[in-house]
Write a protein that holds these residues in place. Structure first.
Motif, PDB file in Angstrom:
ATOM      1  N   PRO A   1      16.807  26.959  68.712  1.00 40.01           N
ATOM      2  CA  PRO A   1      15.968  25.831  68.295  1.00 40.01           C
ATOM      3  C   PRO A   1      15.694  24.839  69.418  1.00 40.01           C
ATOM      4  CG  PRO A   1      18.210  25.411  67.647  1.00 40.01           C
ATOM      5  CD  PRO A   1      18.212  26.732  68.389  1.00 40.01           C
ATOM      6  N   VAL A   2      14.819  25.189  70.339  1.00 41.15           N
ATOM      7  CA  VAL A   2      14.532  24.275  71.437  1.00 41.15           C
ATOM      8  C   VAL A   2      13.266  23.471  71.188  1.00 41.15           C
ATOM      9  CG1 VAL A   2      15.696  25.698  73.142  1.00 41.15           C
ATOM     10  CG2 VAL A   2      13.272  26.060  72.691  1.00 41.15           C
ATOM     11  N   ARG A   3      12.682  23.596  70.008  1.00 37.67           N
ATOM     12  CA  ARG A   3      11.437  22.859  69.762  1.00 37.67           C
ATOM     13  C   ARG A   3      11.653  21.350  69.865  1.00 37.67           C
ATOM     14  NH1 ARG A   3      11.737  28.242  68.454  1.00 37.67           N
ATOM     15  NH2 ARG A   3       9.759  29.099  67.779  1.00 37.67           N
ATOM     16  N   SER A   4      12.690  20.865  69.221  1.00 38.37           N
ATOM     17  CA  SER A   4      12.940  19.426  69.250  1.00 38.37           C
ATOM     18  C   SER A   4      14.410  19.151  68.959  1.00 38.37           C
ATOM     19  CB  SER A   4      12.064  18.720  68.205  1.00 38.37           C
ATOM     20  OG  SER A   4      12.322  17.343  68.182  1.00 38.37           O
ATOM     21  N   LEU A   5      15.017  18.267  69.735  1.00 35.76           N
ATOM     22  CA  LEU A   5      16.407  17.869  69.529  1.00 35.76           C
ATOM     23  C   LEU A   5      16.523  16.370  69.745  1.00 35.76           C
ATOM     24  CD1 LEU A   5      18.274  20.696  71.482  1.00 35.76           C
ATOM     25  CD2 LEU A   5      18.254  20.397  69.004  1.00 35.76           C
TER      26      LEU A   5
ATOM     27  N   TYR B   1      25.370  19.408  68.768  1.00 38.78           N
ATOM     28  CA  TYR B   1      26.000  20.564  68.141  1.00 38.78           C
ATOM     29  C   TYR B   1      26.061  21.735  69.121  1.00 38.78           C
ATOM     30  CZ  TYR B   1      25.953  18.171  63.641  1.00 38.78           C
ATOM     31  OH  TYR B   1      26.176  17.274  62.632  1.00 38.78           O
ATOM     32  N   ASP B   2      25.371  22.840  68.817  1.00 42.85           N
ATOM     33  CA  ASP B   2      25.514  24.052  69.623  1.00 42.85           C
ATOM     34  C   ASP B   2      24.639  24.068  70.861  1.00 42.85           C
ATOM     35  OD1 ASP B   2      27.258  25.021  67.712  1.00 42.85           O
ATOM     36  OD2 ASP B   2      25.691  26.049  66.591  1.00 42.85           O
ATOM     37  N   HIS B   3      23.953  22.987  71.178  1.00 38.57           N
ATOM     38  CA  HIS B   3      22.922  23.036  72.207  1.00 38.57           C
ATOM     39  C   HIS B   3      23.147  21.966  73.277  1.00 38.57           C
ATOM     40  CE1 HIS B   3      21.268  25.492  69.109  1.00 38.57           C
ATOM     41  NE2 HIS B   3      21.287  24.462  68.282  1.00 38.57           N
ATOM     42  N   ARG B   4      23.039  22.399  74.511  1.00 34.25           N
ATOM     43  CA  ARG B   4      23.181  21.509  75.652  1.00 34.25           C
ATOM     44  C   ARG B   4      21.971  21.673  76.559  1.00 34.25           C
ATOM     45  NH1 ARG B   4      28.189  19.962  77.744  1.00 34.25           N
ATOM     46  NH2 ARG B   4      27.510  20.698  79.768  1.00 34.25           N
ATOM     47  N   ILE B   5      21.449  20.543  77.053  1.00 33.67           N
ATOM     48  CA  ILE B   5      20.396  20.557  78.060  1.00 33.67           C
ATOM     49  C   ILE B   5      20.913  19.774  79.258  1.00 33.67           C
ATOM     50  CG2 ILE B   5      18.050  19.867  78.650  1.00 33.67           C
ATOM     51  CD1 ILE B   5      17.251  20.255  75.803  1.00 33.67           C
TER      52      ILE B   5
END
Length: 345
Positions: A219-223, A257-261
Motif C-alpha cells: 500500500p504505497v498509494r498514501s500513508l 505499521y508495516d511500512h517504512r520510507i
C-alpha cells in the motif's frame, strides 16, 4: 444482540455470498464505552475484544503482503457463535483476493442475559457443545478497497487518525524523477499532501506503471506522516545548496505499521564505467528506500507524541534513485517548511 445506540460503524466489508448475495461483515465501535462489536449483517451481532479484531486484520494483511494462503484463524467466539476467517490470493487476477468467513452456531445453548459490557450470556452445556451447522460466506474482494478498510480499522483500534486523506487535501510539494534501480526504469514521484481542515499530512507514491504489481497488496498509494517526520526531512535537505556532504546519510521519513520510507543521500554517483564521480554541490543524489514488512504493531508514542511501531517481519523492499538539482530541491523543501510552520508577519 442489538448494537448500543452510541455504536458507530468503523468499516464494512461487503459482497459475501452463501447461496445468495447481500451479506456484509461490519465492525462497530461504541466510543463512550470503548467497546467493539462485529456483525454479519443481517444475520448476527456480538461483542468482541480488540485483540480479536487485530487477529482478523493480521490474517488478512499477511495474505495481502505475501500473496500466500493463510490458515483459518478464529477471531470471535461469544459462547454461542464463533467465526473464523480464511484468505487466499486469486492467482488469476492481480486485483482481487478471496476472503471467506465461517460461522459456526451452537443452537443448543440458551441465551439467559447479557453481562455489564453487553456481551451475551448462555446457559452452560459444556459437556454437549457441538458447533453445528456451520456456514461459509465467500467473497472476492478488491485488494485496494479491502486494504483501505483494514488500515482504517487498525488505526481506529490503536487510537490513530484515519490513514486515508479526506477530500480537499492539497499537494504541497512533489519530488519526482526517481528511477527504480532494478533495471526496469520505472519513474516514481514522492508527494507531500496537506489536509488543511484537520492539519494532517500524508505522503503518496505514484509511478508510471506500478511498483505494486510484483508485490501483492503493497500500500504505497498514501500513508500518514507525522510533523516530526516532516521536520526530519526538512532539516536534512534545507542545506542541500551549500554542501551535499552536510546531508545526513539516512533520514527516516515515516514508519507506519508495516511500512517504512527512508531517504538516503550521497555526494557522488557512478558513470558508465562504474567509476565514482563526486557531485561537488551541483546535484544531490537521493535514494528512496521503501520497506514492507508484516506483523508490525503500534507500541506507544515518543515523548513528542510521534507514534512508535515495532519492526515486524521483513517481507520486501524497493529502492529508487534520483539526481536532484539543489536549487529546485531547496525551493520545494522551503515550500514544505512554510506550510508546516508558517512564517510570522
Amino acid at each position: 444482540m442489538e448494537l448500543p445506540r452510541a455504536a458507530v460503524l468503523v468499516t464494512e466489508i461487503d459482497g459475501f455470498r452463501a447461496g445468495g448475495p447481500g451479506y456484509s461483515l461490519r465492525f462497530h465501535q461504541d466510543v463512550p464505552g470503548d467497546r467493539w462489536f462485529v456483525d454479519f449483517w443481517p444475520l448476527w451481532c456480538a461483542a468482541v475484544h480488540p485483540q480479536d479484531v487485530h487477529r482478523f486484520i493480521r490474517t488478512c494483511l499477511t495474505v495481502l503482503k505475501r500473496g500466500m494462503f493463510e490458515e483459518s484463524a478464529q477471531f470471535f467466539d461469544d459462547g454461542h457463535v464463533n467465526g473464523s476467517v480464511i484468505v487466499d490470493a486469486n492467482r488469476d487476477d492481480a486485483g482481487t483476493v478471496w476472503l471467506a468467513v465461517d460461522l459456526n452456531v451452537d443452537f443448543r445453548q440458551d441465551l439467559v442475559g447479557h453481562d455489564a459490557k453487553g456481551r451475551p450470556l448462555y446457559r452452560d452445556h459444556s459437556q454437549t457443545v457441538s458447533f453445528w451447522p456451520g456456514c461459509r460466506f465467500e467473497s472476492h474482494q478488491d485488494r485496494d478497497r479491502l486494504l483501505r478498510s483494514l488500515r482504517m480499522l487498525r488505526a481506529r483500534l490503536d487510537g490513530l487518525d484515519d490513514p486515508d486523506p479526506p477530500d480537499g487535501t492539497v499537494v504541497v510539494a512533489e519530488f519526482d524523477d526517481f528511477f527504480s534501480d532494478d533495471g526496469d526504469h520505472d519513474r516514481l514521484g514522492l508527494r507531500f499532501h496537506h489536509d488543511e481542515a484537520g492539519d494532517r499530512w500524508f505522503v503518496s507514491l505514484s509511478t508510471e506503471k506500478s511498483i505494486c504489481e510484483p508485490v501483492t497488496g503493497f500500500p504505497v498509494r498514501s500513508l500518514p506522516v507525522t510533523r516530526q517526520g516532516l521536520r526530519r526531512f526538512i532539516d536534512a535537505y534545507r542545506h542541500a545548496t551549500t554542501d551535499p556532504f552536510e546531508i545526513p546519510a539516512e533520514t527516516l521519513l515515516l514508519h507506519y505499521y508495516d511500512h517504512r520510507i527512508v531517504l538516503r543521500s550521497y555526494g557522488f554517483k557512478y558513470d558508465e564505467t562504474n567509476e565514482m564521480i563526486f557531485l561537488e554541490g551541483r546535484e544531490v543524489d537521493l535514494l528512496l528506500y521503501i520497506e514492507c514488512g508484516t506483523g508490525s504493531e503500534f507500541t506507544g508514542r515518543s515523548p513528542d507524541g510521534e507514534p512508535l511501531f515495532s519492526e515486524g517481519k521483513f517481507v520486501w523492499y524497493s529502492s529508487s534513485v534520483s539526481l536532484q538539482d539543489p536549487h529546485s530541491l531547496l525551493r520545494k523543501v522551503t515550500e514544505l517548511r512554510d506550510r508546516l510552520d508558517p512564517p510570522g508577519p
